[in-house]
Write an enzyme that holds these catalytic residues in place. Structure first.
Site, PDB file in Angstrom:
ATOM      1  CG  HIS A 270      -7.971  -2.091   0.786  1.00 27.95           C
ATOM      2  ND1 HIS A 270      -8.846  -1.304   1.506  1.00 27.95           N
ATOM      3  CD2 HIS A 270      -6.890  -2.244   1.585  1.00 27.95           C
ATOM      4  CE1 HIS A 270      -8.306  -0.986   2.670  1.00 27.95           C
ATOM      5  NE2 HIS A 270      -7.117  -1.557   2.742  1.00 27.95           N
ATOM      6  NE  ARG A 280       1.448  -5.453  -1.572  1.00 25.49           N
ATOM      7  CZ  ARG A 280       1.226  -4.398  -2.352  1.00 25.49           C
ATOM      8  NH1 ARG A 280       1.706  -4.374  -3.580  1.00 25.49           N
ATOM      9  NH2 ARG A 280       0.523  -3.381  -1.905  1.00 25.49           N
TER      10      ARG A 280
HETATM   11  O1  LIG Z   1      -0.082  -4.230   2.332  1.00 21.81           O
HETATM   12  C1  LIG Z   1      -0.865  -3.686   1.559  1.00 21.81           C
HETATM   13  O2  LIG Z   1      -0.589  -3.415   0.395  1.00 21.81           O
HETATM   14  C2  LIG Z   1      -2.246  -3.314   2.076  1.00 21.81           C
HETATM   15  C3  LIG Z   1      -2.434  -3.726   3.511  1.00 21.81           C
HETATM   16  C4  LIG Z   1      -3.649  -3.153   4.136  1.00 21.81           C
HETATM   17  O3  LIG Z   1      -4.647  -2.946   3.486  1.00 21.81           O
HETATM   18  C5  LIG Z   1      -3.631  -2.829   5.566  1.00 21.81           C
HETATM   19  O4  LIG Z   1      -2.588  -3.076   6.221  1.00 21.81           O
HETATM   20  O5  LIG Z   1      -4.644  -2.301   6.068  1.00 21.81           O
HETATM   21 FE   LIG Z   2      -6.100  -1.767   4.583  1.00 25.61          FE
END
Ligand SMILES: O=C(O)CCC(=O)C(=O)O
Ligand SMILES: [Fe+2]
Ligand SMILES: C=C1C[C@]23C[C@@]1(O)CC[C@H]2[C@@]12CC[C@H](O)[C@@](C)(C(=O)O1)[C@H]2[C@@H]3C(=O)O
Length: 340
Positions: A270, A280
């Protein structure tokens, strides 16, 4: 909602993702699990096999825990940099800005990375940690306890769905006093320069908020405000945007759960794409096992087949993860080469 200050940046090029919106597949549906439904366990197993990712509704986490923590986090990220930096630099815990991890990764993000053990760094939040550090600490603790409880319920449904007799075989790792779980607040500030920067001519460039990766732990439980940006990679390698929903949670299968299910569940790649105009804010609980825990496939899932992975402890995996780059396939080192 308080507006967050915009940081000044001169050069945004290291953060640009040079692929416009190519490879995005907005048609795919993110699996949706209703925790109040009787068939949730089967739907969870299918989502973990197909995507390693799903959305949870009817989760039972009190909405005021979520909104309290969100307003505390907004308050923290609105502080002047000099105040926030008193909680940094992230090493790996503390306040970090743009630098992710120790090996040169950067993103258009500022964050707080914390241990979840209430007797650890939560109690060492520096003075100047907002106007009321005690309120922040208590909002974090309330939130973590509720989210961990939901995470354990999900892990028990997974075990049931996998027909494993000991239904707490996964959840007990998060419940263990020594559980090495972490908590992260991420703030992706708006980047107005993005709207002016030139992309491939047809589409504006994308800005990397948090580069692509898999999470190393067992399960990650993510909640964000209503601003989009999160994307997941599907089995065919295309990226799909995850429509934000501030009242729901999103679950990621982590690398450790991939190993414990002998590859039946896949940890999901992701990433987060930052926005030109909106902030965000996300909060993620990463449920991990104790450092001494051996990460091996559950015996019920290796019957008749062999383990796809060499044995390792969570300590060994974490040590190796911290010498990797964010986008690396960290499990590759631990994969057994199939005999031909
Ligand atoms: O901040 C997000 O929406 C995802 C962040 C993420 O994947 C992480 O911090 O491992
Ligand atoms: Fe993550
Ligand atoms: C580049 C890195 C940051 C990270 C540690 C690592 O060396 C590789 C894994 C990264 C990651 C991704 C998921 C979580 O956000 C995180 C806290 C974790 O456990 O692994 C981060 C690490 C970090 O930011 O310290």
């Amino acid at each position: 909602m308080v507006a967050l200050p915009k940081p000044a940046i001169k050069n945004i090029s290291p953060f640009i993702l040079n692929q416009g919106s190519a490879g995005l597949n907005p048609q795919s549906e993110i699996p949706l699990i209703d925790l109040s439904k009787l068939d949730a366990k089967h739907a969870i197993v299918k989502a973990c096999e197909d995507f390693g990712f799903f959305k949870i509704v009817n989760h039972g986490v009190p909405l005021d825990f979520i909104s309290n923590l969100e307003s505390e986090a907004v308050g923290f990220f609105s502080l002047p940099s000099s105040e926030k930096e008193k909680a940094g630099p992230a090493n790996p815990f503390g306040y970090g800005n743009k630098k992710i991890g120790p090996n040169g990764d950067v993103g258009w993000v500022e964050y707080l990375l914390l241990k979840t053990d209430p007797s650890s760094n939560l109690n060492e939040l520096p003075t100047g940690f907002g106007n009321n550090p005690e309120k922040f600490r208590s909002a974090i603790n309330d939130y973590i306890s509720a989210v961990k409880k939901m995470g354990c319920e999900i892990l028990e449904l997974m075990a049931d769905g996998l027909k494993i007799q000991q239904r707490n075989v996964l959840s007990k790792l998060l419940m263990d006093e020594q559980s090495d779980s972490v908590f992260r607040l991420n703030h992706y500030p708006p980047c107005p320069e993005l709207n002016q920067a030139s992309g491939d001519g047809a589409t504006p460039p994308n800005m990397i908020g948090f580069g692509e990766h898999t999470d190393p732990q067992i399960i990650s439980i993510l909640r964000s405000n209503n601003i989009s940006g999160l994307q997941i990679s599907t089995r065919d390698g295309s990226w799909i945007p995850v429509p934000p929903d501030q009242t729901s949670f999103f679950i990621n299968v982590g690398d450790s759960l991939q190993v414990m299910t002998n590859g039946r569940f896949k940890s999901v790649r992701h990433r987060v794409i930052a926005s030109g105009s909106k902030s965000r804010l996300s909060m993620i609980y990463f449920g991990g096992p104790p450092l001494s825990e051996r990460i091996v496939p559950l015996p019920a899932l290796v019957k008749g087949t062999e383990s796809l992975y060499k044995e390792f402890t969570w300590f060994e995996y974490k040590k190796s993860a911290y010498s990797s780059r964010l986008s690396d396939n960290r499990l590759a080192l631990f994969q057994r080469i199939a005999a031909s």
